[in-house]
Each structure stands twice: as C-alpha cells, then as structure tokens.
Write a protein that holds these residues in place. Sequence first.
Motif: not given
Length: 162
Positions: A126-140
């Motif tokens: 997600p964009e910086r400051g959007s308040g959304r959490r990143p998807d754990w699959r993308v981070v992995c």
Amino acid sequence: MEAGPRDTAHDGGEQLSPDGPDDLAGGVTDDGPGADEMAPEAEVEVELRPQRRLRIWQLAPIVILAALGSLMFAFPLAFEFGGGGGGGAADGGAVVAMLGLLISCCAAGWGMMAARRVGHTWPGLPERGSGRRPDWRVVCAYALLFLAAVGLAVWRVARLRS
C-alpha cells in the motif's frame, strides 16, 4: 498627551461604548459561506505542491555506486583470481567481491529511500500514509526473494575461497 480614540460628540450626538456600537441589526454576522455554498459537488480538490520526482542529480550517484559495486562483485567471480592452492590471491578476490556486494547493497538501499521519499512504493504494497496494512503474502514473497539473493551471493563468494 496620550494617543487614542476621542469622544468628540459633546452636543448630544451618538455616543460610542468603549467596545463599539451597541445596536447591531442581526447580532453577530457569519463570515463563512452560506449553507447553499457548502454543497460537496461545488468543491474541487487541487494539489498545491508540485509533484515530487527524482532528478538526475539525485539518481546519478546511486547508479554510479550500483554499477561500481556490481562490477567489483562480478570481476573476481568471473575471472577467478588465484587459481591454485596458495590462497593469497583467492582471498583478495573474495574480499573485493564482498566489498562490491556491500557497495551494491548500499546503493540499493539509498535508491529505495530516495524512491520512498518521492512517494514510490514496492509493487503490491500500500501507499505510504494510506493506513492500509500490507498483504502478508506479498511481504513473504519479497522476504524470500531477498533471502535467495543473499544466499546466492554468499555461496558465490564462498566458492572463491575454496
């Protein structure tokens, strides 16, 4: 003699109170827009700041360091200095390769910080400051790619030493 407002109406004219006139027709007046002017479709949002972009003078040192580091990492691996069991020249090649890897990683980090400062994000995050959490699959997936690259680099440098 002191400076200030003077009450010069001596002949029975309109007297002023110390804080202004006493007779206001409608009481306190509104300075803002009326209710009909507050319609949401009447507002147009305009960005006042110019769009932030990476300039060439910001990118040039990052690209130069990345190129220098990758060449330092690639040449000892490509030409395999030393060749025989003495160990002296092969150790020098490993040191140059590790230094090149370190410079390349520093340039990559510098580039990511510069891109983040102008508002770019990694794909899928997600964009910086959007308040959304990143998807754990993308981070992995990003963590696995990073660990694979580090593992391959360490394996290649270790191969120089043997």
